[in-house]
Design an enzyme around this catalytic site. Structure first.
Site, PDB file in Angstrom:
ATOM      1  N   GLU A  69      -6.813  10.166 -18.783  1.00 48.73           N
ATOM      2  CA  GLU A  69      -5.566   9.742 -19.645  1.00 48.73           C
ATOM      3  C   GLU A  69      -4.966  10.953 -20.213  1.00 48.73           C
ATOM      4  O   GLU A  69      -5.645  11.592 -20.705  1.00 48.73           O
ATOM      5  CB  GLU A  69      -5.944   8.500 -20.654  1.00 48.73           C
ATOM      6  CG  GLU A  69      -6.341   7.241 -20.148  1.00 48.73           C
ATOM      7  CD  GLU A  69      -6.606   6.358 -21.350  1.00 48.73           C
ATOM      8  OE1 GLU A  69      -5.733   6.537 -22.660  1.00 48.73           O
ATOM      9  OE2 GLU A  69      -7.247   5.217 -21.171  1.00 48.73           O
TER      10      GLU A  69
ATOM     11  N   GLU B 121     -12.902   3.795 -22.706  1.00 53.14           N
ATOM     12  CA  GLU B 121     -13.394   4.292 -23.564  1.00 53.14           C
ATOM     13  C   GLU B 121     -14.460   3.784 -24.710  1.00 53.14           C
ATOM     14  O   GLU B 121     -14.414   3.440 -25.596  1.00 53.14           O
ATOM     15  CB  GLU B 121     -12.063   4.743 -24.330  1.00 53.14           C
ATOM     16  CG  GLU B 121     -10.983   5.153 -23.976  1.00 53.14           C
ATOM     17  CD  GLU B 121      -9.683   5.618 -24.925  1.00 53.14           C
ATOM     18  OE1 GLU B 121      -9.476   5.056 -26.092  1.00 53.14           O
ATOM     19  OE2 GLU B 121      -8.919   6.561 -24.612  1.00 53.14           O
TER      20      GLU B 121
END
Length: 434
Positions: free
Chosen positions: A330, A211
């Site tokens: 995710e 991320e």
């Protein structure tokens, strides 16, 4: 692919296959999906040994640290075995743990704990036994497990003038630390299998960062430059494996209309889903999906509606703009959310899985999804609200296993269609020569 096998006919074949096989997908299916070949990006698909490859999998960031502890190592074997038993074919895990103690993987720049590295060796060895491929992330954007903050702290301790953690992306000393870590991991020789990581088909792909975010530069230029440089660095060392950036999927300056229509408010963070994923060396795109976090002030139906729009936009852009595969790397639903029920989690998983399946069935760009996160029993201190323990969540386990079955039989149907086309082509060639 529609020309090979029409959508309705393909769906019928998949349903028939599920019925004929009694809806059983276990270790054999996972082993077939995992196999021993390298997975490649070919157009908007993943392929392995010439056949379409679909990734129904899970996140388990903790695998390396548990494998390095003899008292906990059994949980790694247990969770991989359980995953394979439910047809899961891909795990995503950390190949980083920077600073913060003697058991860290990299306790200072360029210095590694061999025992922790052997834990990662064990993870890859066990994953191979169970037919599970692994995506390995190389650094964290956040402070947990060190992350980019640890890297800039190391550089600051060496006299570098560093303002914030965002200097991770621009400071030459920090970038040197990161490049060294990349080279160390990619060239590591597994002490159990004897295979160098860069030569190991158990690894599905590398991930530059978990991320990545650079809120100090919303133009996106800093992130674009860093991904470009580091993708080239990875590819200069390892030409076997795919690479992805680790992006959450937020749109940026290259697509202002998408920023306004698709991004959750206040989530423009210096990344750019379209520009970042068009970089040479980035083989496939990723998207993360957490409507319960991003729209925490909205009700359940509003969050699910957002999720559908969020996924539809990325699926369409992966096919038409990026022309690369898309992995939903995710997604999850926390039991800590107000008013939570297992039915809500199952509904969210159902939306994600339906989007993946429909895209794949139509020959689109979506190649799979990895839920956050899978744990073994007895990991109570690691629970974050999103964890799935198969023995404790029968309904969610059923949703996950059904998706494994559907993608497994979809892959088999496409493979049969491909073989049939090849056979027809050979027959036509033979007849033409008569």
């Amino acid at each position: 692919m529609r020309r090979l096998l029409g959508g309705h006919r393909l769906l019928a074949l998949v349903v028939l296959a599920c019925a004929v096989h009694g809806l059983t997908v276990g270790r054999e299916a996972a082993a077939a999906a995992g196999g021993h070949g390298f997975v490649r990006a070919q157009g908007t698909r993943f392929v392995m040994n010439g056949n379409p490859y679909y990734a129904n999998g899970f996140n388990a960031y903790w695998l390396m640290s548990f494998a390095a502890d003899p008292a906990q190592r059994g949980k790694v074997t247990a969770v991989l075995g359980e995953a394979a038993g439910h047809g899961l074919s891909v795990a995503r895990a950390w190949a980083f743990s920077d600073g913060g103690g003697s058991d860290a993987l990299q306790y200072s720049p360029g210095h590694y704990n061999e025992n922790t590295f052997k834990g990662l060796d064990f993870v890859l060895s066990e994953a191979r036994k169970y037919g599970i491929k692994v995506i390995l992330s190389l650094v964290n954007s956040y402070d947990s497990f060190g992350g980019r903050k640890q890297y800039v702290d190391w550089a600051r301790a060496q006299g570098q003038a560093i303002g914030s953690a965002d200097d991770f992306f621009t400071n030459p000393v920090v970038k040197g630390f990161y490049k060294n870590h990349v080279k160390t991991v990619l060239t590591r020789k597994n002490t159990i299998t004897g295979v160098a990581y860069r030569d190991d088909p158990t690894i599905l792909a590398w991930e530059l960062m978990n991320e990545p975010r650079c809120p100090s530069d919303l133009t996106g230029r800093t992130m674009q430059s860093w991904i470009t440089e580091m993708a080239a660095h990875v590819k200069s060392i390892d030409g076997n494996h795919m690479l992805e950036a680790g992006l959450e999927g937020f749109y940026g300056a290259s697509s202002p209309s998408r920023v306004a229509a698709v991004n959750p408010s206040a989530y423009q963070l210096g990344t750019d889903f379209l520009a970042n994923n068009q970089i040479p060396g980035i083989d496939f795109a990723t998207v993360h999906s957490y409507p319960d976090l991003w729209l925490s002030n909205k009700d359940e139906q509003a969050q699910l509606s957002f999720l559908g729009r969020w996924l539809d936009a990325h699926i369409a852009d992966a096919r038409a703009v990026l022309r690369k595969p898309l992995l939903i790397a995710e997604f999850g639903k926390s039991w800590k959310d107000p008013g939570y029920s297992s039915g809500q989690r199952d509904a969210l998983y159902g939306v994600v899985y339906a989007k993946i399946y429909e895209s794949a069935r139509r020959g689109g760009a979506t190649v799979g999804g990895l839920f956050w996160q899978l744990m073994a029993a007895g990991m109570d201190s690691y629970r974050d609200g999103y964890e799935v323990v198969f023995g404790e969540a029968p309904s969610t386990t059923g949703v996950i296993t059904t998706q494994s079955r559907r993608l497994h039989f979809l892959g088999k149907a496409f493979a049969r269609a491909r073989r049939g086309k090849q056979a027809r082509g050979k027959g036509a060639g033979a007849n033409g020569g008569e």
